[in-house]
Design a protein around this motif. Structure first.
Motif, PDB file in Angstrom:
ATOM      1  N   THR A  20       0.842  -1.206   0.000  1.00  0.00           N
ATOM      2  CA  THR A  20       0.000   0.000   0.000  1.00  0.00           C
ATOM      3  C   THR A  20       0.871   1.248   0.000  1.00  0.00           C
ATOM      4  O   THR A  20       0.678   2.169  -0.799  1.00  0.00           O
ATOM      5  CB  THR A  20      -0.913   0.006   1.247  1.00  0.00           C
ATOM      6  OG1 THR A  20      -1.718  -1.160   1.207  1.00  0.00           O
ATOM      7  CG2 THR A  20      -1.801   1.238   1.288  1.00  0.00           C
ATOM      8  N   CYS A  21       1.829   1.314   0.913  1.00  0.00           N
ATOM      9  CA  CYS A  21       2.701   2.496   0.997  1.00  0.00           C
ATOM     10  C   CYS A  21       3.945   2.145   1.808  1.00  0.00           C
ATOM     11  O   CYS A  21       3.834   1.786   2.989  1.00  0.00           O
ATOM     12  CB  CYS A  21       1.961   3.656   1.651  1.00  0.00           C
ATOM     13  SG  CYS A  21       3.046   5.094   1.924  1.00  0.00           S
ATOM     14  N   LEU A  22       5.104   2.286   1.206  1.00  0.00           N
ATOM     15  CA  LEU A  22       6.340   1.935   1.914  1.00  0.00           C
ATOM     16  C   LEU A  22       6.635   2.906   3.052  1.00  0.00           C
ATOM     17  O   LEU A  22       7.248   2.538   4.046  1.00  0.00           O
ATOM     18  CB  LEU A  22       7.521   1.876   0.939  1.00  0.00           C
ATOM     19  CG  LEU A  22       7.568   0.595   0.116  1.00  0.00           C
ATOM     20  CD1 LEU A  22       8.589   0.723  -1.016  1.00  0.00           C
ATOM     21  CD2 LEU A  22       7.901  -0.620   0.987  1.00  0.00           C
ATOM     22  N   ALA A 299      -4.987   5.864  -0.382  1.00  0.00           N
ATOM     23  CA  ALA A 299      -4.371   5.232   0.797  1.00  0.00           C
ATOM     24  C   ALA A 299      -4.188   6.232   1.929  1.00  0.00           C
ATOM     25  O   ALA A 299      -4.303   5.877   3.114  1.00  0.00           O
ATOM     26  CB  ALA A 299      -3.025   4.630   0.413  1.00  0.00           C
ATOM     27  N   CYS A 300      -3.922   7.490   1.618  1.00  0.00           N
ATOM     28  CA  CYS A 300      -3.644   8.493   2.664  1.00  0.00           C
ATOM     29  C   CYS A 300      -4.893   8.805   3.484  1.00  0.00           C
ATOM     30  O   CYS A 300      -4.780   9.200   4.641  1.00  0.00           O
ATOM     31  CB  CYS A 300      -3.097   9.775   2.050  1.00  0.00           C
ATOM     32  SG  CYS A 300      -1.593   9.507   1.081  1.00  0.00           S
ATOM     33  N   THR A 301      -6.066   8.645   2.890  1.00  0.00           N
ATOM     34  CA  THR A 301      -7.295   9.048   3.587  1.00  0.00           C
ATOM     35  C   THR A 301      -7.617   8.156   4.782  1.00  0.00           C
ATOM     36  O   THR A 301      -8.373   8.550   5.655  1.00  0.00           O
ATOM     37  CB  THR A 301      -8.515   9.048   2.631  1.00  0.00           C
ATOM     38  OG1 THR A 301      -8.739   7.707   2.190  1.00  0.00           O
ATOM     39  CG2 THR A 301      -8.290   9.952   1.440  1.00  0.00           C
ATOM     40  N   PRO A 308       2.098  12.718  11.029  1.00  0.00           N
ATOM     41  CA  PRO A 308       3.541  12.922  10.878  1.00  0.00           C
ATOM     42  C   PRO A 308       4.006  12.935   9.426  1.00  0.00           C
ATOM     43  O   PRO A 308       5.063  13.490   9.113  1.00  0.00           O
ATOM     44  CB  PRO A 308       4.158  11.742  11.645  1.00  0.00           C
ATOM     45  CG  PRO A 308       3.061  10.746  11.829  1.00  0.00           C
ATOM     46  CD  PRO A 308       1.789  11.521  11.844  1.00  0.00           C
ATOM     47  N   CYS A 309       3.209  12.354   8.544  1.00  0.00           N
ATOM     48  CA  CYS A 309       3.578  12.320   7.121  1.00  0.00           C
ATOM     49  C   CYS A 309       3.266  13.645   6.427  1.00  0.00           C
ATOM     50  O   CYS A 309       3.647  13.859   5.279  1.00  0.00           O
ATOM     51  CB  CYS A 309       2.834  11.172   6.439  1.00  0.00           C
ATOM     52  SG  CYS A 309       3.411  10.802   4.793  1.00  0.00           S
ATOM     53  N   GLY A 310       2.564  14.529   7.138  1.00  0.00           N
ATOM     54  CA  GLY A 310       2.229  15.826   6.534  1.00  0.00           C
ATOM     55  C   GLY A 310       1.012  15.779   5.636  1.00  0.00           C
ATOM     56  O   GLY A 310       0.809  16.665   4.815  1.00  0.00           O
TER      57      GLY A 310
HETATM   58  S1  SF4 Z   1      -0.179   9.504   4.588  1.00  0.00           S
HETATM   59 FE1  SF4 Z   1       1.996   9.126   4.143  1.00  0.00          FE
HETATM   60  S2  SF4 Z   1       2.456   7.169   5.085  1.00  0.00           S
HETATM   61 FE2  SF4 Z   1       0.253   7.314   4.926  1.00  0.00          FE
HETATM   62  S3  SF4 Z   1      -0.302   6.346   2.956  1.00  0.00           S
HETATM   63 FE3  SF4 Z   1      -0.071   8.538   2.556  1.00  0.00          FE
HETATM   64  S4  SF4 Z   1       2.080   8.761   1.910  1.00  0.00           S
HETATM   65 FE4  SF4 Z   1       1.888   6.773   2.940  1.00  0.00          FE
END
Ligand code: SF4
Length: 319
Positions: A20-22, A299-301, A308-310
């Motif tokens: 999904t996201c590294l 994925a971010c939602t 912390p990822c901004g």
């Molecule tokens: S918020 Fe950051 S860590 Fe989370 S899925 Fe998105 S890019 Fe990845």
């Protein structure tokens, strides 16, 4: 007791998060390491706290799993738990967790493993807005999921084999186990397994959400788990994905070719993730080696680490 060390291991959920996201994988399995310590750096402590958050659909699934485990414990003790009691057990935990998340964030901050904290509250998502009535509608969906799941578990003909299996034949009940593949510890948690009179091992996985392609892969891994843990030939293993809300039991069997395919996918994932691995006891590493997904990604939602990822402003469409 031996000292806890940060070591590489693998699981289906670990692969799922990395796919999904590294960057989220980095937060979960590296930055959060040792975040539980009293003197942990704040970035580590925050990642550890966020790692111990959940979302309402997942929380409903956790409550269902725990209550089904309770159903088996009662059965092992020679007692029974009817549909209404099973649903009530799960709903009590579900509602307590919701209230705890809403009202006791400070306690979760101090003891993230002991207190429930929903990402919906943490990131003030519109779905849990109470004055507008959205929270009630959102919660009702999962209350209904729990009620229909409890009914199907207790009453369906598809699960009669499970309900009538003698406790002496049970092999696993929410068992946290580890096997070895490619010199790597592989973690797995079969929800329920038993051996029938013909010697066939049945492994059940309770699914509280919708069917996904990776479930077939996960159950293939459980077949390999059964081979190593219980010494049963794969031809004698039947795996069942039990979709509790939909009321469907999907059976999977794995021949040599299918297991070769599963092993190939495990090997590819281990190889890729070992390339990125570093010793998180030695430091927090270089997070740039773990790329983010594109801005605007879905994925971010629903990511625990979007603060912390901004990307705390990432919202689910319509919310
Ligand atoms: S918020 Fe950051 S860590 Fe989370 S899925 Fe998105 S890019 Fe990845």
């Amino acid at each position: 007791m031996s000292e806890l060390r940060h070591e590489f291991s693998w699981s289906v959920s670990r692969r799922g998060l990395a796919d999904t996201c590294l960057r989220a994988y980095y937060y979960q399995y590296y930055l959060a390491w040792r975040g539980w310590g009293e003197r942990a750096e704040e970035s580590r402590a925050l990642a550890y706290r966020l790692k111990n958050t959940t979302r309402l659909p997942m929380w409903a699934g956790t409550c269902l799993h725990d209550s089904i485990a309770h159903w088996f414990e009662r059965r092992a003790a020679g007692q029974s738990l009817a549909t209404a009691e099973l649903a009530a057990h799960a709903l009590l935990a579900f509602r307590l967790g919701y209230k705890q998340s809403r009202d006791e964030a400070a306690r979760w901050e101090r003891s993230p493993k002991r207190f429930t904290r929903l990402q919906e509250h943490h990131y003030a998502e519109a779905s849990v807005d109470e004055p507008s009535g959205r929270a009630a509608a959102y919660g009702k969906r999962y209350v209904q999921r729990i009620e229909s799941s409890a009914r199907w578990f207790c009453e369906s003909s598809e699960l009669e084999r499970v309900r009538t299996a003698e406790p002496s034949t049970w092999l696993a009940l929410e068992e946290h186990g580890t096997i070895d593949l490619f010199h790597t510890p592989i973690h797995a948690i079969p929800d329920f397994a038993f051996r029938d009179e013909a010697g066939v091992v049945w492994i059940y996985d309770w699914k509280s959400g919708a069917e996904k392609p990776e479930h077939e892969f996960q159950l293939g891994l459980y077949t390999l788990y059964a081979e190593q843990k219980w010494g049963v030939a794969p031809s004698e293993v039947r795996c069942v994905a039990a979709y509790l809300e939909d009321g469907r039991a999907v059976q999977h069997r794995y021949d040599a070719d299918a297991l070769e395919h599963v092993l190939g996918a495990v090997h590819a994932s281990i190889t890729a993730l070992r390339e990125l691995h570093f010793d998180a006891d030695a430091g927090v590493g270089d997070r740039e080696r773990f790329p983010t997904v594109a801005l605007g990604s879905a994925a971010c939602t629903s990511c625990a680490f979007r603060g912390p990822c901004g990307r705390a402003g990432a919202t689910i469409a319509g919310s």
